[in-house]
Each structure stands twice: as C-alpha cells, then as structure tokens.
Design an enzyme around this catalytic site. Sequence first.
Site, short mmCIF file in Angstrom:
data_model
loop_
_atom_site.label_atom_id
_atom_site.label_comp_id
_atom_site.label_asym_id
_atom_site.label_seq_id
_atom_site.Cartn_x
_atom_site.Cartn_y
_atom_site.Cartn_z
CB ALA A 194 9.92 -64.71 -43.31
CD GLU A 195 13.14 -58.16 -45.30
OE1 GLU A 195 13.44 -57.14 -45.96
OE2 GLU A 195 13.26 -58.24 -44.07
CB SER A 196 14.43 -64.42 -48.92
OG SER A 196 15.60 -63.95 -48.29
CB SER B 257 12.09 -59.61 -51.16
OG SER B 257 12.14 -58.87 -49.97
#
Length: 131
Positions: free
Chosen positions: A51-53, A56
């Site tokens: 999710a954070e990838s 980002s």
Amino acid sequence: MDVSMKNTLMETLGIEVVEAAPDKVILKMPVDERTHQPMGYLHGGATVALAESAASIAGFLNINPKTHQVFGIEINANHIKSIQTGYVYGTAEPFHIGKRTMVWEIKIADEKNDLISISRCTVGVVPLKNS
C-alpha cells in the site's frame, strides 16, 4: 517512471508495477514465502508495504523530482480477508493532492477482485535542499 526497483524492499517482496499514472497506480505482489506470516497467510506488514509503495509511486508521479521528493508520513490499514496463495493488487487513487501533502486510498484485492485490505496513506512533499 525513472526509478529502479533494484535492491529495494519492492524487489525483495516481488512487487511489480502494473500501471503508473498520476491519478492511479496499480502494483502486483505475490502471496508466497516472501510475503507470508508464520502461519502461511499473507502478512499484514507485507500488505502495508504494498500500500505505501503504491501511494509513494503515485505521489512521485505528481511532483517535479528535480525540486521535490515524497515520503510516507502516515499509513493505516484495515485487513478484511486472509489469503494464502496467488497475487494481490494494490490500487492507489487520490483523496487529496496538495503542494505539501497528499492523501491516497489504497485498495488491496486478490485475483478475483475480492477486497483483502484497505489503507489510507498520507505522503509528505518535501523540497530538495539544492532547489
């Protein structure tokens, strides 16, 4: 996108870019020994990394990388369903794209498009020191 995944967490977890546009990023991640928790199910931390990838990368596509960089500053996740094999897809779409922060919703779904997890990630937009 002019960023290498070599020697990164994304490479370690087998994450691949499926689609990358300023308003939508889709990443694919295998559910296997790299992303399992000890009981053989998809690890919630691997899901959050996906999710954070996605957030980002999406944030990066909305800045000028010659003058700014993006960093995750907050993420939450609600895990809805477990999975043991196959692939999951993380789709990031914007709630807010501002000059200093962005907020992305990331839905993680399996190959049948069943919702596995949902996240919200706030990304900070930081000017580079030399700009």
